[in-house]
Design an enzyme around this catalytic site. Structure first.
Site, PDB file in Angstrom:
ATOM      1  CD  GLU A   1      34.853  16.483  28.767  1.00  0.00           C
ATOM      2  OE1 GLU A   1      35.436  15.490  28.363  1.00  0.00           O
ATOM      3  OE2 GLU A   1      33.803  16.920  28.272  1.00  0.00           O
TER       4      GLU A   1
ATOM      5  CB  SER B   1      39.494  16.458  39.358  1.00  0.00           C
ATOM      6  OG  SER B   1      39.920  15.437  38.501  1.00  0.00           O
ATOM      7  CG  ASN B   2      36.533  17.900  42.202  1.00  0.00           C
ATOM      8  OD1 ASN B   2      35.515  17.395  41.707  1.00  0.00           O
ATOM      9  ND2 ASN B   2      37.362  17.218  42.975  1.00  0.00           N
ATOM     10  NE  ARG B   3      34.281  23.250  35.561  1.00  0.00           N
ATOM     11  CZ  ARG B   3      34.127  22.118  34.864  1.00  0.00           C
ATOM     12  NH1 ARG B   3      35.029  21.162  34.925  1.00  0.00           N
ATOM     13  NH2 ARG B   3      33.077  21.962  34.069  1.00  0.00           N
ATOM     14  CG  MET B   4      39.836  22.377  43.056  1.00  0.00           C
ATOM     15  SD  MET B   4      39.784  24.055  43.729  1.00  0.00           S
ATOM     16  CE  MET B   4      41.146  23.967  44.885  1.00  0.00           C
TER      17      MET B   4
END
Ligand SMILES: Cc1cc2nc3c(=O)[nH]c(=O)nc-3n(C[C@H](O)[C@H](O)[C@H](O)COP(=O)(O)O)c2cc1C
Length: 211
Positions: free
Chosen positions: A8, A188-191
């Site tokens: 996701e 976003s991008n697991r950040m």
């Protein structure tokens, strides 16, 4: 199971120190309102973690029933969690509002609320829930569903002539006074954004954590 391999995108909406109130309990109240408005099912549900007397961790869901200097929930004091907390113990609490990409992790001290606070909340409950507080020895084994239903019917008969069901001594509230509250917002991008509030003498110390 598709759910195990989904990736996701948690979006670009940020969680910034400047957007948050200086009191994390007020911030929790604001997030609860957001969760209600987003029509999340049981927005006030959280997972309560305790350590039992032998040092074993356990967790279960309970409902937040009040918010002041701490978080209030109600339960059976003779249940497994009641045994773990007793008159007071360190606990954890996790709210997961996953469809909003939000999580809140709390560490704190749970203490029994006053008898009058427990009475007040018990009196506000539907009669069926009040009877159940007498009928169920929460967390104890029972042989069959029929036996459990029988306990409820017996309790119903016992209080049939009473307009008011009294609060059983073994049932009441706990207040969790937080020492730490960590707000998480998926990005976003697991950040992701993580902002922790640690209680200090004169208020709260705010720290941003890496995701
Ligand atoms: C959504 C939800 C809300 C719950 N709320 C409560 C609650 O407020 N109080 C409670 O004692 N149990 C509640 N339960 C049941 C607990 O999760 C648990 O099964 C029960 O309290 C016994 O836990 P214990 O054996 O660890 O003491 C809830 C369960 C769910 C799924």
């Amino acid at each position: 199971m598709d759910s195990l391999s989904r990736h996701e995108d948690y979006g670009h909406l940020a969680l910034s120190e400047t957007d948050m109130t200086s009191d994390p309990l007020a911030q929790l109240a604001a997030w609860l309102v957001d969760a209600e408005q987003a029509e999340i099912y049981e927005p006030n549900a959280f997972v309560l973690g305790t350590i039992d007397p032998s040092g074993r961790p356990t967790a279960r869901t309970v409902l937040l029933k009040g918010l002041d200097s701490g978080l209030l929930f109600a339960t059976n004091y003779s249940s497994r969690k009641g045994d773990a907390i007793g008159d007071g113990a360190d606990v954890s609490a996790v709210f997961g509002w996953y469809s909003m990409y939000r999580q809140l992790i709390i560490e704190g001290r749970a203490e029994r609320v006053s008898l009058s606070e427990s009475d007040e909340y018990f009196d506000s409950r539907p009669r069926g829930s009040q009877l159940a507080a007498w009928a169920s020895e929460q967390s104890r084994p029972i042989a069959t569903r029929d036996a459990l239903d029988q306990q409820y019917e017996d309790t119903d008969r016992r209080f049939a002539n009473d307009a008011v069901v009294p609060r059983p001594e073994h049932w009441g509230g706990y207040r969790i006074v937080p020492s730490r509250m960590e707000f998480w917002k998926g990005r976003s991008n697991r950040m992701h954004d993580r902002i922790a509030f640690d209680r200090v003498d004169d208020g709260w110390k705010v720290t941003r954590l890496q995701p």
